[in-house]
Design a protein around this motif. Structure first.
Motif, PDB file in Angstrom:
ATOM      1  N   THR A   1       0.837  -1.204   0.000  1.00  0.00           N
ATOM      2  CA  THR A   1       0.000   0.000   0.000  1.00  0.00           C
ATOM      3  C   THR A   1       0.865   1.244   0.000  1.00  0.00           C
ATOM      4  O   THR A   1       0.603   2.197  -0.758  1.00  0.00           O
ATOM      5  N   TYR A   2       1.894   1.273   0.834  1.00  0.00           N
ATOM      6  CA  TYR A   2       2.771   2.440   0.859  1.00  0.00           C
ATOM      7  C   TYR A   2       3.449   2.650  -0.487  1.00  0.00           C
ATOM      8  O   TYR A   2       3.519   3.775  -0.992  1.00  0.00           O
ATOM      9  N   ARG A   3       3.941   1.579  -1.090  1.00  0.00           N
ATOM     10  CA  ARG A   3       4.606   1.709  -2.390  1.00  0.00           C
ATOM     11  C   ARG A   3       3.631   2.258  -3.422  1.00  0.00           C
ATOM     12  O   ARG A   3       3.980   3.119  -4.231  1.00  0.00           O
ATOM     13  N   ALA A   4       2.398   1.768  -3.421  1.00  0.00           N
ATOM     14  CA  ALA A   4       1.413   2.242  -4.388  1.00  0.00           C
ATOM     15  C   ALA A   4       1.062   3.707  -4.149  1.00  0.00           C
ATOM     16  O   ALA A   4       0.845   4.467  -5.106  1.00  0.00           O
ATOM     17  N   VAL A   5       1.033   4.124  -2.890  1.00  0.00           N
ATOM     18  CA  VAL A   5       0.717   5.522  -2.582  1.00  0.00           C
ATOM     19  C   VAL A   5       1.822   6.453  -3.065  1.00  0.00           C
ATOM     20  O   VAL A   5       1.569   7.449  -3.751  1.00  0.00           O
ATOM     21  N   VAL A   6       3.071   6.172  -2.711  1.00  0.00           N
ATOM     22  CA  VAL A   6       4.158   7.091  -3.077  1.00  0.00           C
ATOM     23  C   VAL A   6       4.481   7.018  -4.570  1.00  0.00           C
ATOM     24  O   VAL A   6       5.034   7.975  -5.129  1.00  0.00           O
TER      25      VAL A   6
END
Length: 543
Positions: free
Chosen positions: A257-262
């Motif tokens: 999720t973090y990778r997709a957000v940034v």
């Protein structure tokens, strides 16, 4: 910079600093840079500072696009500091829960009293940084989505028709953002969060009162047309403001999720909306529980809200995979030479015995299909650990096992909030263990507790009431638990914090309450409990 900096996870050589800005920007802290990401038009960054020296204290500044924005010009507060792990000295951990922001209505402000974290921040600013705590644990209800301040109520009324559901409660991500900005803009709290590493976990009010009490509760709420945007906003805002900073840099970098957000091309709201939809319907889709290692102490923070399995007859506080992760994190404290094991749970594990047995008996009634039992469950908030009796027993067994290991920690403590009074209780297992196991509860930080509620809480601890409740539970078919417990301090009332001091293999807890003294508000001790030894030593302190 609209909000922050908030100092989050800190390791031996790394530190994470969270900020919210009013525009896209490059955020810099001690030479480390991160570009903001955008969620529903709001801008955030998590800056991972690396290459720090273990067991050191370093002042830091925050720059946006090369312009210094923290410390603010002319601020009287001390400079922010990052103090890395890796030392051998004493550890201080401060914890509490249930913090209302300051209302602008004088009568309501008087009922709430003084904010214990405000008083604590003022004290810290006047003492050497070597005496500052090593971590601050916020154990739920960081915001009150269902009970906003009068000023936020008016803001909502100007934005939409609050005569329509959900009324004067947070309805979407934008309104949750308003709650966090209002709460964390407080001058004292803002400085405190900038300089003390802070871990957080949600409770019900961070999303909605009584969140995930039961399958019947969920069926009713999910049938409401406004619920989808409400739960999306609650979980997405929790991920942004609280969860992401709970993770260390390596764990966060591996989080999809973090990778997709940034990495999102533009606004990342669709990413977090999908995450929230999945988390709300499938507890296995995300693990909110997390772990911090604080030198020779370990914190295992447990999600007791979103990961619930609510099927009657098979209720569980956590899905099996996350529960296994919690058990493993607890068990390895013995093999990893941890001196003190701290298990964070927004909901207390050990309640007043009468309340505990009532919750377990109520669960049996609900499983048998009693509509009355379900109404009582929702009306009386019977949804703590004992209301998930199989999970209560499994959690109890995990704590007993680690306390019985040859290399067990010197103390095992469950840290909780929620119940609007503070107390300590010592567990006694059917099979004795050498390591003391305690329930430590500190609540509230800033919340009004009416007199009749205080009386009810005092009565709930009466031994006679506990004996009656135990007999009723047995008649309902509830087996006796494999643990008993004795309250050793409390109940204490008022806005307060708990300070846990660990020095080698010794540990002591102090409850500190905000009280007026010579026209000033001070935070002073009301009880000290030595947690190590065959019997705890309790020292009530007269004020």
């Amino acid at each position: 910079m609209l909000l922050g900096p908030v100092l989050r996870h800190v390791g031996e050589t790394t530190a994470t600093v969270w900020v919210q800005t009013d525009r896209p920007a490059v955020v810099e802290v001690l030479g480390a840079r991160a570009s903001t990401f955008t969620v529903a038009g709001c801008h955030y960054a998590l800056v991972d500072v690396t290459g720090l020296v273990p067991a050191t204290s370093t002042e830091y500044e925050v720059h946006l696009d090369s312009e210094r924005v923290w410390p603010r010009e002319g601020s009287a507060w001390p400079a922010g500091r990052i103090r890395t792990r890796g030392g051998n000295g004493p550890l201080r951990v401060v914890f509490g829960s249930c913090r209302h922001p300051k209302p602008d209505e004088p009568r309501q402000a008087a009922l709430l009293g003084i904010d214990a974290l405000d008083v604590y921040a003022t004290r810290l600013a006047s003492i050497p940084s070597q005496q500052w705590p090593d971590a601050l644990l916020l154990l739920g209800d960081q915001v009150y989505a269902d009970n906003p301040t009068p000023q936020t109520w008016r803001w909502m009324a100007a934005r939409r028709d609050i005569r329509q559901p959900p009324g004067a409660e947070a309805a979407d991500f934008t309104e949750y953002v308003r709650l966090y900005v209002e709460s964390w803009s407080d001058e004292e709290l803002r400085w405190l969060l900038s300089t003390v590493p802070t871990a957080m976990i949600f409770d019900d009010h961070d999303v909605r009162d009584d969140w995930n009490t039961s399958a019947a509760w969920r069926d009713h709420l999910t049938a409401q047309r406004w619920w989808r945007e409400r739960i999306r906003g609650g979980l997405a805002s929790y991920w942004v403001y609280q969860h992401a900073g709970n993770l260390g840099p390596e764990e966060r970098a591996a989080d999809p999720t973090y990778r997709a957000v940034v990495d999102a091309d533009g606004d990342a709201w669709p990413v977090l909306a999908r995450m929230a939809d999945a988390a709300d319907t499938d507890p296995t889709s995300i693990r909110w529980s997390f772990r911090w290692d604080l030198d020779r102490a370990r914190l295992v923070m447990v999600d007791t809200r979103c990961g619930r399995v609510l099927t009657e007859g098979a209720r569980a506080m956590l899905d099996d995979a996350e529960f296994s992760w919690v058990e493993d994190s607890i068990a390895t404290a013995a093999t990893d030479a941890v001196d003190h094991l701290l298990v964070g749970s927004s909901l207390p594990w050990l309640l007043p015995p009468a309340v505990s047995d009532l919750q377990s008996a109520n669960e049996v009634g609900c499983a048998r299909g009693s509509a009355l039992a379900e109404r009582i469950r929702q009306a009386a908030d019977l949804e703590h650990w004992p209301a998930f009796r199989a999970s209560f027993d499994r959690f109890t067994a995990a704590l007993r096992r680690v306390a019985a290991e040859p290399g067990a920690p010197a103390t095992v403590s469950v840290l909780s909030g929620d119940v609007h009074h503070s107390y300590t209780a010592r567990a006694r297992f059917d099979e004795p263990v050498p390591t003391p196991v305690h329930q430590l509860v500190s609540s509230p930080v800033h919340h009004a507790v009416p007199g009749h509620i205080r009386l009810a809480l005092r009565v709930s601890w009466l031994r006679l009431l506990g004996a009656v409740a135990r007999r009723l539970a047995r008649r309902s078919g509830v087996p006796d638990p494999a643990v008993s417990w004795r309250r050793t301090s409390g109940p204490h009332f008022g806005n307060a914090l708990a300070v846990l001091r660990m020095d080698g293999r010794r540990a002591k807890l102090t409850f500190e309450r905000a009280d007026a003294h010579r026209r000033r508000w001070l935070l002073g001790p009301v009880s000290e409990v030595a947690l190590t030894g065959a019997r705890e030593r309790v020292a009530p302190i007269r004020r």
